[in-house]
Design a protein around this motif. Structure first.
Motif, PDB file in Angstrom:
ATOM      1  N   TRP A  74      -2.193 -11.116   7.338  1.00 26.45           N
ATOM      2  CA  TRP A  74      -0.864 -10.704   6.883  1.00 26.45           C
ATOM      3  C   TRP A  74      -0.043 -10.134   8.030  1.00 26.45           C
ATOM      4  O   TRP A  74      -0.562  -9.352   8.845  1.00 26.45           O
ATOM      5  CB  TRP A  74      -0.994  -9.612   5.824  1.00 26.45           C
ATOM      6  CG  TRP A  74      -1.791  -9.967   4.610  1.00 26.45           C
ATOM      7  CD1 TRP A  74      -3.124  -9.723   4.413  1.00 26.45           C
ATOM      8  CD2 TRP A  74      -1.312 -10.602   3.426  1.00 26.45           C
ATOM      9  NE1 TRP A  74      -3.488 -10.177   3.171  1.00 26.45           N
ATOM     10  CE2 TRP A  74      -2.402 -10.724   2.539  1.00 26.45           C
ATOM     11  CE3 TRP A  74      -0.063 -11.076   3.022  1.00 26.45           C
ATOM     12  CZ2 TRP A  74      -2.279 -11.300   1.283  1.00 26.45           C
ATOM     13  CZ3 TRP A  74       0.059 -11.646   1.771  1.00 26.45           C
ATOM     14  CH2 TRP A  74      -1.039 -11.757   0.917  1.00 26.45           C
ATOM     15  N   LEU A  98       2.569   0.713   3.624  1.00 27.36           N
ATOM     16  CA  LEU A  98       2.740  -0.577   4.298  1.00 27.36           C
ATOM     17  C   LEU A  98       3.047  -1.705   3.329  1.00 27.36           C
ATOM     18  O   LEU A  98       2.720  -1.618   2.136  1.00 27.36           O
ATOM     19  CB  LEU A  98       1.443  -0.939   5.049  1.00 27.36           C
ATOM     20  CG  LEU A  98       0.935   0.074   6.068  1.00 27.36           C
ATOM     21  CD1 LEU A  98      -0.472  -0.308   6.521  1.00 27.36           C
ATOM     22  CD2 LEU A  98       1.879   0.152   7.263  1.00 27.36           C
ATOM     23  N   LEU A 146       2.105  -5.788   3.291  1.00 29.12           N
ATOM     24  CA  LEU A 146       1.431  -6.927   3.912  1.00 29.12           C
ATOM     25  C   LEU A 146       2.115  -8.166   3.357  1.00 29.12           C
ATOM     26  O   LEU A 146       2.161  -8.359   2.135  1.00 29.12           O
ATOM     27  CB  LEU A 146      -0.059  -6.940   3.552  1.00 29.12           C
ATOM     28  CG  LEU A 146      -0.972  -5.970   4.318  1.00 29.12           C
ATOM     29  CD1 LEU A 146      -0.571  -4.526   4.118  1.00 29.12           C
ATOM     30  CD2 LEU A 146      -2.415  -6.167   3.900  1.00 29.12           C
ATOM     31  N   ALA A 172      -4.460  -1.130   5.822  1.00 27.07           N
ATOM     32  CA  ALA A 172      -4.145  -2.546   5.582  1.00 27.07           C
ATOM     33  C   ALA A 172      -5.424  -3.359   5.389  1.00 27.07           C
ATOM     34  O   ALA A 172      -5.498  -4.219   4.499  1.00 27.07           O
ATOM     35  CB  ALA A 172      -3.335  -3.096   6.761  1.00 27.07           C
ATOM     36  N   THR A 212       0.877  -1.165   0.000  1.00 19.49           N
ATOM     37  CA  THR A 212       0.000   0.000   0.000  1.00 19.49           C
ATOM     38  C   THR A 212       0.921   1.223   0.000  1.00 19.49           C
ATOM     39  O   THR A 212       2.144   1.082  -0.034  1.00 19.49           O
ATOM     40  CB  THR A 212      -0.893   0.043   1.255  1.00 19.49           C
ATOM     41  OG1 THR A 212      -0.060   0.330   2.396  1.00 19.49           O
ATOM     42  CG2 THR A 212      -1.618  -1.271   1.478  1.00 19.49           C
ATOM     43  N   VAL A 214       2.323  -7.298   9.007  1.00 19.35           N
ATOM     44  CA  VAL A 214       2.356  -5.949   8.429  1.00 19.35           C
ATOM     45  C   VAL A 214       3.688  -5.276   8.766  1.00 19.35           C
ATOM     46  O   VAL A 214       4.127  -5.261   9.923  1.00 19.35           O
ATOM     47  CB  VAL A 214       1.177  -5.090   8.951  1.00 19.35           C
ATOM     48  CG1 VAL A 214       1.234  -3.687   8.343  1.00 19.35           C
ATOM     49  CG2 VAL A 214      -0.155  -5.753   8.632  1.00 19.35           C
ATOM     50  N   TRP A 222      -7.442  -7.688  13.239  1.00 15.36           N
ATOM     51  CA  TRP A 222      -6.243  -6.839  13.288  1.00 15.36           C
ATOM     52  C   TRP A 222      -5.737  -6.756  14.708  1.00 15.36           C
ATOM     53  O   TRP A 222      -6.506  -6.822  15.693  1.00 15.36           O
ATOM     54  CB  TRP A 222      -6.583  -5.424  12.782  1.00 15.36           C
ATOM     55  CG  TRP A 222      -8.001  -5.018  13.101  1.00 15.36           C
ATOM     56  CD1 TRP A 222      -8.504  -4.667  14.323  1.00 15.36           C
ATOM     57  CD2 TRP A 222      -9.118  -4.987  12.194  1.00 15.36           C
ATOM     58  NE1 TRP A 222      -9.853  -4.401  14.236  1.00 15.36           N
ATOM     59  CE2 TRP A 222     -10.252  -4.590  12.948  1.00 15.36           C
ATOM     60  CE3 TRP A 222      -9.263  -5.234  10.836  1.00 15.36           C
ATOM     61  CZ2 TRP A 222     -11.526  -4.450  12.377  1.00 15.36           C
ATOM     62  CZ3 TRP A 222     -10.530  -5.096  10.281  1.00 15.36           C
ATOM     63  CH2 TRP A 222     -11.636  -4.695  11.044  1.00 15.36           C
ATOM     64  N   TYR A 258      -3.156   3.088   9.953  1.00 16.83           N
ATOM     65  CA  TYR A 258      -2.550   1.883   9.371  1.00 16.83           C
ATOM     66  C   TYR A 258      -3.530   0.706   9.344  1.00 16.83           C
ATOM     67  O   TYR A 258      -3.520  -0.086   8.394  1.00 16.83           O
ATOM     68  CB  TYR A 258      -1.310   1.461  10.159  1.00 16.83           C
ATOM     69  CG  TYR A 258      -0.091   2.338   9.996  1.00 16.83           C
ATOM     70  CD1 TYR A 258       0.105   3.111   8.851  1.00 16.83           C
ATOM     71  CD2 TYR A 258       0.894   2.378  10.986  1.00 16.83           C
ATOM     72  CE1 TYR A 258       1.242   3.901   8.715  1.00 16.83           C
ATOM     73  CE2 TYR A 258       2.030   3.158  10.850  1.00 16.83           C
ATOM     74  CZ  TYR A 258       2.200   3.923   9.715  1.00 16.83           C
ATOM     75  OH  TYR A 258       3.327   4.689   9.581  1.00 16.83           O
TER      76      TYR A 258
END
Ligand code: COA
Length: 190
Positions: free
Chosen positions: A67, A13, A15, A115, A10, A69, A100, A111
């Motif tokens: 994922w 970030l 992942l 994500a 991204t 991160v 998350w 963030y």
């Protein structure tokens, strides 16, 4: 289902799949009482390692997963964000959930939403799933805000008592949010 990418990038970030080097950082995060304040208990090092390996295995079992991160230039591991099939029987299963958990220094920067949005897009793009759910203890306002920013809808009629949390415990009551493929497509700018 289309094959799972090795990583997704991204603006800020990466992942990616989990690495052994992530485990001590994940254990520190899981031992942090404030990070874990909406969970029934923190995790010790061994429990945390087992959980990390279980989370990474989801990619081969489900074809998608939570994922690890990375925030390039800042930190090699800040937590996890992603989707997996719920294995426990709950009132709304079978279902795929998104979840998350980030380390405290990386809160308040957007963030989690950044994500989660690409994780949702990836799963909706590569599967024919009609819906993804998310749940949390009803007091977990930060997590509920992430769900709402993603365009998820609280299904109050489906709120439930989490079977892994003892009766009478304040964190037992859990809220359920849902997002359909169509609702996500309507909110996704790309
Ligand atoms: C749940 C959790 C991931 C939320 O993290 P978060 O950083 O608050 O979430 P976001 O990514 O949405 O960041 C949003 C905040 O960043 C701020 N922000 C700063 N810069 C931003 C930017 N460039 N873009 C977007 N938001 C930005 C926003 O104003 C927002 O603050 P607000 O929610 O107070 O309005 C985090 O609290 C966490 O890991 N908790 C512990 C584990 C947990 O409870 N997990 C859920 C269990 S189900």
């Amino acid at each position: 289902m289309l094959p799972c990418p090795d990583e997704i990038r991204t603006e800020r970030l990466i992942l990616r799949r989990w690495r052994e080097e992530d485990l001590p950082l994940y254990a520190r995060l899981n031992a942090d009482e404030h990070v874990m304040r909406f969970f029934f208990k923190t995790r010790n090092h061994e429990e945390s390692d087992t959980e990390a390996r279980w989370l990474n295995e989801r990619f081969s079992l489900d074809g998608f997963g939570p994922w690890a991160v990375e925030a390039p230039g800042l930190a090699s591991f800040i937590g996890f964000v992603g989707c997996w099939r719920i294995v426990r029987e709950l009132p709304f299963t079978p279902a795929v959930e998104i979840g998350w958990r980030l380390d405290q220094p990386y809160w308040g920067k957007g963030y989690a939403v950044e994500a989660a949005r690409v994780a949702l897009r990836d799963v909706f793009d590569r599967t024919d799933l009609a819906e993804i759910v998310a749940y949390t203890a009803q007091q977990n306002e930060p997590s509920r805000r992430v769900m709402e920013k993603l365009g998820m809808t609280h299904d109050g009629a489906a709120d439930f008592d989490h079977p892994a949390v003892p009766e009478g415990h304040p964190l037992r009551r859990s809220v359920l949010y849902r997002i359909s493929r169509q609702a996500f497509a309507a909110t996704d700018p790309s």
